[in-house]
Design an enzyme around this catalytic site. Structure first.
Site, PDB file in Angstrom:
ATOM      1  N   GLY A 128       2.190  -3.272  -9.440  1.00 19.37           N
ATOM      2  CA  GLY A 128       2.698  -4.137 -10.491  1.00 19.37           C
ATOM      3  C   GLY A 128       4.208  -4.206 -10.426  1.00 19.37           C
TER       4      GLY A 128
ATOM      5  CB  CYS B  14       8.091   3.226 -12.894  1.00 20.12           C
ATOM      6  SG  CYS B  14       8.930   1.673 -13.259  1.00 20.12           S
ATOM      7  CG  LEU B  15       7.641  -0.210  -7.661  1.00 22.32           C
ATOM      8  CD1 LEU B  15       7.378  -1.688  -7.438  1.00 22.32           C
ATOM      9  CD2 LEU B  15       7.533   0.553  -6.347  1.00 22.32           C
TER      10      LEU B  15
ATOM     11  CD  GLN C   3       9.570  -2.764 -12.385  1.00 23.23           C
ATOM     12  OE1 GLN C   3       8.523  -3.399 -12.424  1.00 23.23           O
ATOM     13  NE2 GLN C   3       9.645  -1.554 -11.852  1.00 23.23           N
TER      14      GLN C   3
ATOM     15  CG  HIS D  62       8.731  -2.639 -16.695  1.00 25.84           C
ATOM     16  ND1 HIS D  62       9.823  -1.816 -16.548  1.00 25.84           N
ATOM     17  CD2 HIS D  62       7.792  -2.150 -15.848  1.00 25.84           C
ATOM     18  CE1 HIS D  62       9.552  -0.866 -15.648  1.00 25.84           C
ATOM     19  NE2 HIS D  62       8.319  -1.039 -15.213  1.00 25.84           N
TER      20      HIS D  62
ATOM     21  CG  HIS E 100       3.849   0.589 -16.075  1.00 27.43           C
ATOM     22  ND1 HIS E 100       4.022   1.931 -15.791  1.00 27.43           N
ATOM     23  CD2 HIS E 100       4.913  -0.041 -15.508  1.00 27.43           C
ATOM     24  CE1 HIS E 100       5.155   2.099 -15.113  1.00 27.43           C
ATOM     25  NE2 HIS E 100       5.712   0.920 -14.914  1.00 27.43           N
ATOM     26  CD  GLU E 101       4.117  -3.668 -14.016  1.00 27.15           C
ATOM     27  OE1 GLU E 101       5.344  -3.886 -14.132  1.00 27.15           O
ATOM     28  OE2 GLU E 101       3.673  -2.732 -13.341  1.00 27.15           O
TER      29      GLU E 101
HETATM   30 NI    NI Z   1       7.340   0.155 -13.756  1.00 31.24          NI
END
Ligand code: NI
Length: 194
Positions: free
Chosen positions: A46, A94-95, A51, A140, A136-137
């Protein structure tokens, strides 16, 4: 195909509110395609627009790495319209928070309403890792990170470490490199990056 740089904490943009998408045009579709390219290269399951520094209510997900069923899904202006009382735990990463994983408790099932890449209104129900990933997304998009769902002690540790690194070496923004297709079972035991 453009892989965009991914922002890393404590970047301010990861903590800001985002604006609704007003128009679905070719610029937006290019942005969505870039987000998929970036997510697959990372590799992640995701990715939310903040991000990559775009403060819009937009995210992409594809949890096929886990359950084998390919679901590349663009979520434009997504909104959770129902969530179950029952919760589940999932080890999240998380990225934008490299090398940190922690169990997070969230509603086990959700229903989400959104506009798709083609402009159609959709509503789907999700469970398992799919539900975790969408929540989660969507977090963000409100400047919320998965570490906000863990203990303050652990969160402060992660945050302070990132701030220290930022002060010493500057922003840790990185651009993922495209990778050859993975062999079946590769990285199967690696936690997911969302
Ligand atoms: Ni994330």
């Amino acid at each position: 195909m453009t892989i965009r740089p991914i922002l890393v904490i404590p970047d301010d943009k990861l903590r800001q509110e985002t604006e609704p998408v007003e128009k679905i045009d070719s610029d937006l579709q290019t942005l969505i395609d870039d987000m998929f390219d970036t997510m697959y290269a990372a590799p992640g399951i995701g990715l939310a627009a903040p991000q990559i520094g775009v403060l819009k209510r937009l995210a992409v997900v594809d949890v096929s790495k886990r359950d084998g069923e390919q679901v590349p899904l663009a979520l434009i202006n997504p909104e959770i319209v129902w969530s179950s009382e029952e919760t589940s735990f999932y080890e999240e990463g998380c990225l934008s928070i490299p090398d940190y994983y922690e169990e997070v408790e969230r509603p086990a099932r959700i229903r989400v309403r959104f506009t798709g890449r083609d402009g159609t209104e959709q509503e789907i129900e999700a469970d398992g890792v799919f539900a975790t990933c969408i929540q989660h997304e969507l977090d963000h998009l409100d400047g919320v990170l998965f570490i906000d769902h863990i203990s303050k002690l652990k969160r402060d540790m992660v945050w302070k470490k990132a701030v220290k690194l930022f002060k010493r070496e500057g922003p840790q923004t990185y651009t993922p490199k495209p990778k050859p297709p993975r062999a079946e079972g590769d990285e199967a035991e690696m936690p997911d990056e969302l």
